[in-house]
Design a protein around this motif. Structure first.
Motif, PDB file in Angstrom:
ATOM      1  N   VAL A   1       6.532  11.423   5.260  1.00  0.00           N
ATOM      2  CA  VAL A   1       5.475  11.529   4.162  1.00  0.00           C
ATOM      3  C   VAL A   1       4.663  12.809   4.104  1.00  0.00           C
ATOM      4  O   VAL A   1       4.937  13.567   3.199  1.00  0.00           O
ATOM      5  N   TYR A   2       4.069  12.998   5.349  1.00  0.00           N
ATOM      6  CA  TYR A   2       3.614  14.383   5.411  1.00  0.00           C
ATOM      7  C   TYR A   2       4.367  15.615   5.378  1.00  0.00           C
ATOM      8  O   TYR A   2       3.994  16.800   4.606  1.00  0.00           O
TER       9      TYR A   2
ATOM     10  N   TRP B   1       8.270   7.119  -1.849  1.00  0.00           N
ATOM     11  CA  TRP B   1       7.555   8.365  -1.867  1.00  0.00           C
ATOM     12  C   TRP B   1       8.039   9.731  -2.183  1.00  0.00           C
ATOM     13  O   TRP B   1       7.394  10.524  -2.652  1.00  0.00           O
TER      14      TRP B   1
ATOM     15  N   TYR C   1       7.880   7.483  10.322  1.00  0.00           N
ATOM     16  CA  TYR C   1       7.338   7.169   8.881  1.00  0.00           C
ATOM     17  C   TYR C   1       6.360   8.242   8.348  1.00  0.00           C
ATOM     18  O   TYR C   1       6.819   8.829   7.318  1.00  0.00           O
ATOM     19  N   SER C   2       5.123   8.050   9.063  1.00  0.00           N
ATOM     20  CA  SER C   2       4.153   8.888   8.209  1.00  0.00           C
ATOM     21  C   SER C   2       4.385  10.399   8.444  1.00  0.00           C
ATOM     22  O   SER C   2       4.123  11.177   7.471  1.00  0.00           O
TER      23      SER C   2
ATOM     24  N   MET D   1       1.182   3.662   1.962  1.00  0.00           N
ATOM     25  CA  MET D   1       1.823   3.865   3.456  1.00  0.00           C
ATOM     26  C   MET D   1       2.912   2.929   3.753  1.00  0.00           C
ATOM     27  O   MET D   1       3.257   2.812   4.845  1.00  0.00           O
ATOM     28  N   LYS D   2       2.867   1.899   2.904  1.00  0.00           N
ATOM     29  CA  LYS D   2       4.058   0.948   3.156  1.00  0.00           C
ATOM     30  C   LYS D   2       5.344   0.835   2.381  1.00  0.00           C
ATOM     31  O   LYS D   2       6.390   0.301   2.431  1.00  0.00           O
TER      32      LYS D   2
ATOM     33  N   THR E   1       0.935  -1.217   0.003  1.00  0.00           N
ATOM     34  CA  THR E   1       0.054   0.170   0.025  1.00  0.00           C
ATOM     35  C   THR E   1       0.778   1.446  -0.073  1.00  0.00           C
ATOM     36  O   THR E   1       1.968   1.172   0.369  1.00  0.00           O
TER      37      THR E   1
END
Ligand code: CU1
Length: 521
Positions: free
Chosen positions: A281-282, A194, A277-278, A187-188, A185
């Motif tokens: 991304v943000y 990314w 991690y997230s 987010m993986k 996915t």
């Protein structure tokens, strides 16, 4: 090749010319970038040799201007960007579990446009009159009204680079959105994927703006328009607005993939998962979005309304927040990790520290009233070389050492890698740090001569430049040596850590040596 042909392995030059294989194309991008590094770097050596002492010695002022112009253009469009496209080609399919890029023939075309683009650009050096001599930012009216005849070839070259970049970006986006293995996915995805997804959107958004500005130049120069010509009702300041609407996101195009590479390397050599991690991304997305609303920080001195200056100052400062999140996450990843310091990790740590220096000088110059002091001085030159050399280029070195074993099947020479690192680290700071002082003392950029009081710092910078330039020949030797042989790499190269990076893949990442010609279907 159509399906009714037998599978075959093309050999010789055909393997490279007609390649639709992401690894071969990635390899070609990386070698192209490496060649351009030596050409653009050679120009930097000429610049630093002329600036070794005050007075005119080696070259004419106009040739100096050609060198600064071509050095900038080649380093930005010929070295940093193609290197990252090379990394994307090699790594994105492997990291998301895809067999290749989504559009392999377009991939071939994206690459093969580049030698023609740079052939065109560099050939201007041999044209009557002069090569482009107006700086890599080619501001009007210097480039339109006063540009040499070769400017039209420069415009054509920029168009070609733009076409190549847009096709490459479409390929990256389509590959990532359509070809992820089951279970992979968004987010993986590894952070490198990314950062490239976001970079590709930036490229598609701003390369047409660059194409637009050079087309307006073309018609101003040849077809009687007055986009940038005040006497015809146009506005030269508009050139700067359009250019920097491309130019600022372009800076992030060159740095986001670096963030991606660093975010792969730091966890590996810390034996820990990436912290946050997230939030990475943000933060990457926020930086990309903000990069569209800060362009006028490059042109505070043109006489903007106060409200504009305030807006661009505050918007620019906001970028420090997501960037700080990233630096925090990298540091937190290392915190209490079982760190080891192989060459990729050394370059990655140096990246974090030195890129942050470049970030902070950027924050200084984001302050409008303060920038009036720095504008067009060597302080700016110091700033963007910290961002692009100890930032982007160091990330490329880090990534190259990190993945060379995967690319070649062999380990590089760790001792030589360390020597390359330490000499680069010291010399690059001797090269660029004194430029801060020169700028603060008022030395203007883009000049072939300077006042006597600037001599000492210029000599330091030049000595640093010659050492930094020279030691890159060692890097070339290390790469060639690694390709030709050496200790065989295992498929878990970075003991106990490699598994972390690829653990999200449904099956272990395939290990391929690029010495075997790939199959073409
Ligand atoms: Cu900017």
């Amino acid at each position: 090749m159509s399906e009714d042909h037998h599978d075959h392995k093309p050999t010789g030059i055909g393997r490279w010319l007609f390649s639709t294989n992401h690894k071969d194309i990635g390899t070609m991008y990386l070698w192209f970038s490496f060649l351009m590094l030596f050409i653009g770097g050679g120009m930097a050596m000429i610049i630093r040799a002329e600036l070794y002492q005050p007075g005119m010695q080696l070259i004419e002022p106009d040739f100096f201007n050609q060198m600064t112009t071509l050095h900038g253009l080649i380093m930005v469009f010929g070295v940093i960007m193609p290197a990252f496209v090379g990394f994307a080609n090699w790594l994105v399919p492997m990291m998301i579990g895809a067999p290749d890029m989504a559009l392999p023939r377009m991939n071939n075309m994206s690459f093969w446009i580049l030698p023609f683009a740079f052939g065109t650009l560099i050939s201007t050096l041999f044209m009557e009159g002069s090569a482009p001599n107006f700086g890599w930012t080619f501001y009007a009216p210097l480039s339109t009204t006063y540009g040499p005849a070769s400017t039209d070839y420069f415009i054509f070259g920029v168009h070609l680079m733009g076409i190549s970049s847009i096709m490459g970006s479409i390929n990256v986006i389509v590959t990532i959105l359509n070809m992820r293995a089951p279970g992979m996915t968004l987010m993986k995805m590894p952070i490198f994927v990314w950062t490239w997804l976001i970079t590709a959107f930036l490229l598609i958004a701003v390369m047409p703006v660059l194409a637009g500005v050079v087309t307006m130049m073309l018609t101003d120069r040849n077809f009687g328009t007055s986009f940038f010509e005040a006497s015809g009702g146009g506005d030269p300041v508009m050139f700067q607005h359009v250019f920097w609407f491309f130019g600022h996101p372009e800076v992030y195009i060159m740095i986001l993939p670096s963030f991606g590479i660093i975010s792969q390397i730091i966890p590996t050599f810390s034996r820990k998962k990436l912290f946050g991690y997230s939030s990475m991304v943000y933060a990457t997305s926020s930086i990309a979005i903000l990069s569209f609303i800060v362009w006028a920080h490059h042109m505070y001195t043109v006489g903007m309304p106060l409200a504009g200056e305030l807006f661009f100052m505050l918007a620019t400062m906001l970028i420090a927040v997501p960037t700080g999140v990233k630096v925090f996450n990298w540091t937190a990843t290392m915190w209490r990790g079982s760190l080891t310091f192989e060459t990729p990790m050394m370059f990655a740590i140096a990246f974090i520290i030195l890129f942050t220096i470049g970030g902070f000088s950027g924050l200084m110059m984001s302050i409008t009233p303060v920038d009036f002091q720095y504008h067009d001085t060597y302080f700016i030159v110091a700033h963007f070389h910290y961002v692009l050399v100890t930032g982007a280029l160091f990330a490329i070195f880090a990534g190259a050492y990190y993945w060379l074993p995967k690319w070649t099947g062999n380990m590089y020479d760790e001792t030589l890698g360390k020597i390359h690192f330490w000499i680069s680290l010291v010399s690059v700071n001797v090269l660029f740090f004194p430029m801060h002082f020169l700028g603060l003392a008022g030395m203007p950029r883009r000049i072939p001569d300077y006042a006597l009081q600037f001599t000492d710092f210029n000599q330091m910078a030049s000595i640093g430049a010659f050492v930094f330039g020279g030691i890159q020949l060692l890097f070339l030797y290390i790469v060639i040596k690694c390709i030709r042989g050496g200790e065989k790499a295992t498929d878990r190269v970075w003991e106990g850590a490699e598994g972390l990076e690829f653990e999200q893949l449904p099956s272990p990442a395939p290990f391929h040596s690029f010495t075997e010609a790939p199959e073409v279907k």
